[in-house]
Design a protein around this motif. Structure first.
Motif, PDB file in Angstrom:
ATOM      1  N   GLY A  51      -5.956   9.013  -0.631  1.00  0.00           N
ATOM      2  CA  GLY A  51      -4.991   8.988   0.458  1.00  0.00           C
ATOM      3  C   GLY A  51      -4.125   7.749   0.502  1.00  0.00           C
ATOM      4  N   LYS A  52      -4.591   6.668  -0.114  1.00  0.00           N
ATOM      5  CA  LYS A  52      -3.762   5.465  -0.202  1.00  0.00           C
ATOM      6  C   LYS A  52      -4.330   4.541  -1.261  1.00  0.00           C
ATOM      7  CE  LYS A  52      -6.027   2.928   3.568  1.00  0.00           C
ATOM      8  NZ  LYS A  52      -5.772   2.227   4.834  1.00  0.00           N
ATOM      9  N   GLY A  53      -3.482   3.614  -1.717  1.00  0.00           N
ATOM     10  CA  GLY A  53      -3.924   2.678  -2.737  1.00  0.00           C
ATOM     11  C   GLY A  53      -3.000   1.490  -2.822  1.00  0.00           C
ATOM     12  N   ILE A  54      -3.487   0.425  -3.413  1.00  0.00           N
ATOM     13  CA  ILE A  54      -2.739  -0.828  -3.514  1.00  0.00           C
ATOM     14  C   ILE A  54      -1.890  -0.831  -4.780  1.00  0.00           C
ATOM     15  CG2 ILE A  54      -2.933  -3.338  -3.688  1.00  0.00           C
ATOM     16  CD1 ILE A  54      -5.673  -3.021  -2.236  1.00  0.00           C
ATOM     17  N   ALA A  55      -0.583  -0.975  -4.580  1.00  0.00           N
ATOM     18  CA  ALA A  55       0.347  -1.069  -5.705  1.00  0.00           C
ATOM     19  C   ALA A  55       0.351  -2.476  -6.285  1.00  0.00           C
ATOM     20  CB  ALA A  55       1.749  -0.681  -5.256  1.00  0.00           C
ATOM     21  N   GLY A  56       0.117  -3.481  -5.429  1.00  0.00           N
ATOM     22  CA  GLY A  56       0.094  -4.867  -5.879  1.00  0.00           C
ATOM     23  C   GLY A  56      -0.158  -5.797  -4.713  1.00  0.00           C
ATOM     24  N   THR A  57      -0.464  -7.058  -5.030  1.00  0.00           N
ATOM     25  CA  THR A  57      -0.714  -8.093  -4.031  1.00  0.00           C
ATOM     26  C   THR A  57       0.208  -9.268  -4.328  1.00  0.00           C
ATOM     27  OG1 THR A  57      -3.011  -7.371  -3.887  1.00  0.00           O
ATOM     28  CG2 THR A  57      -2.500  -9.534  -2.985  1.00  0.00           C
ATOM     29  N   LEU A 113      -3.438   8.144  -9.402  1.00  0.00           N
ATOM     30  CA  LEU A 113      -4.551   9.084  -9.199  1.00  0.00           C
ATOM     31  C   LEU A 113      -5.460   8.625  -8.065  1.00  0.00           C
ATOM     32  CD1 LEU A 113      -5.425  10.074 -12.877  1.00  0.00           C
ATOM     33  CD2 LEU A 113      -4.419  11.537 -11.091  1.00  0.00           C
ATOM     34  N   PHE A 114      -5.678   7.330  -7.961  1.00  0.00           N
ATOM     35  CA  PHE A 114      -6.486   6.798  -6.864  1.00  0.00           C
ATOM     36  C   PHE A 114      -5.815   7.101  -5.522  1.00  0.00           C
ATOM     37  CE2 PHE A 114      -7.862   3.559  -3.871  1.00  0.00           C
ATOM     38  CZ  PHE A 114      -9.229   3.590  -4.035  1.00  0.00           C
ATOM     39  N   ILE A 115      -4.510   6.884  -5.447  1.00  0.00           N
ATOM     40  CA  ILE A 115      -3.755   7.189  -4.225  1.00  0.00           C
ATOM     41  C   ILE A 115      -3.862   8.676  -3.904  1.00  0.00           C
ATOM     42  CG2 ILE A 115      -1.435   7.264  -3.214  1.00  0.00           C
ATOM     43  CD1 ILE A 115      -0.832   4.751  -5.020  1.00  0.00           C
ATOM     44  N   HIS A 116      -3.700   9.498  -4.918  1.00  0.00           N
ATOM     45  CA  HIS A 116      -3.745  10.947  -4.737  1.00  0.00           C
ATOM     46  C   HIS A 116      -5.120  11.411  -4.228  1.00  0.00           C
ATOM     47  CE1 HIS A 116      -2.739  15.125  -5.387  1.00  0.00           C
ATOM     48  NE2 HIS A 116      -3.821  15.281  -6.131  1.00  0.00           N
ATOM     49  N   LYS A 117      -6.180  10.827  -4.766  1.00  0.00           N
ATOM     50  CA  LYS A 117      -7.530  11.255  -4.407  1.00  0.00           C
ATOM     51  C   LYS A 117      -8.030  10.682  -3.085  1.00  0.00           C
ATOM     52  CE  LYS A 117      -8.984  11.926  -9.186  1.00  0.00           C
ATOM     53  NZ  LYS A 117      -9.810  11.418 -10.293  1.00  0.00           N
ATOM     54  N   ILE A 132       0.836  -1.202   0.000  1.00  0.00           N
ATOM     55  CA  ILE A 132       0.000   0.000   0.000  1.00  0.00           C
ATOM     56  C   ILE A 132       0.870   1.250   0.000  1.00  0.00           C
ATOM     57  CG2 ILE A 132      -1.751   1.275   1.283  1.00  0.00           C
ATOM     58  CD1 ILE A 132      -2.576  -1.478   2.484  1.00  0.00           C
ATOM     59  N   PHE A 133       0.598   2.143  -0.956  1.00  0.00           N
ATOM     60  CA  PHE A 133       1.256   3.445  -1.023  1.00  0.00           C
ATOM     61  C   PHE A 133       0.353   4.473  -0.340  1.00  0.00           C
ATOM     62  CE2 PHE A 133       4.103   3.261  -5.095  1.00  0.00           C
ATOM     63  CZ  PHE A 133       4.625   2.052  -4.687  1.00  0.00           C
ATOM     64  N   HIS A 134       0.968   5.386   0.412  1.00  0.00           N
ATOM     65  CA  HIS A 134       0.228   6.468   1.065  1.00  0.00           C
ATOM     66  C   HIS A 134       0.555   7.786   0.376  1.00  0.00           C
ATOM     67  CE1 HIS A 134      -1.124   4.033   4.507  1.00  0.00           C
ATOM     68  NE2 HIS A 134      -0.009   3.379   4.280  1.00  0.00           N
ATOM     69  N   ASN A 135      -0.458   8.589   0.187  1.00  0.00           N
ATOM     70  CA  ASN A 135      -0.282   9.886  -0.451  1.00  0.00           C
ATOM     71  C   ASN A 135       0.456  10.842   0.483  1.00  0.00           C
ATOM     72  OD1 ASN A 135      -0.840  11.755  -2.658  1.00  0.00           O
ATOM     73  ND2 ASN A 135      -2.174  12.804  -1.208  1.00  0.00           N
ATOM     74  N   ASP A 136       1.257  11.714  -0.106  1.00  0.00           N
ATOM     75  CA  ASP A 136       1.875  12.810   0.636  1.00  0.00           C
ATOM     76  C   ASP A 136       1.922  14.022  -0.289  1.00  0.00           C
ATOM     77  OD1 ASP A 136       4.620  13.048  -0.695  1.00  0.00           O
ATOM     78  OD2 ASP A 136       4.677  10.953  -0.062  1.00  0.00           O
TER      79      ASP A 136
END
Length: 102
Positions: A65-71, A59-63, A27-31
């Motif tokens: 706050g966080k998003g899945i880069a991969g599993t 864009l999902f992470i940016h909007k 999971i990536f977190h937006n900053d």
């Protein structure tokens, strides 16, 4: 009956385990500092995304706050998170990455 006439019968059972290893999300977190193009480059270079999917994830992470880069399997997820953090720090960005069990 002598011992020479004794036969031993063995039976082998072959089964497939229903055990599936747990999967982990990276999971990536937006900053407000890490450039969007850097996130896209990491998603392409380390996570194998296409340009289109990398931009969508970024864009999902940016909007949100966080998003899945991969599993991935746990070891792979940990390694990808480590490599992402190392690359981010080498470029002086504060990108935060976590791993979380699915």
């Amino acid at each position: 009956m002598s011992t020479a006439d004794t036969k031993v019968k063995t039976q082998t059972r072959v089964g497939v385990s229903n055990y599936e290893p747990s999967m982990w999300k990276v999971i990536f977190h937006n900053d407000d500092v890490t450039p969007m193009n850097f996130v896209v480059e990491v998603l392409i270079g380390l996570f194998g995304h296409t340009t289109d999917t990398a931009e969508e994830v970024m864009l999902f992470i940016h909007k949100t706050g966080k998003g899945i880069a991969g599993t991935y399997d746990p070891e792979v997820a940990e390694q990808k998170a480590y490599e992402t953090q190392k690359l981010s720090r080498a470029n002086q960005f504060p990108l935060t990455v976590d791993v979380e069990q699915v």
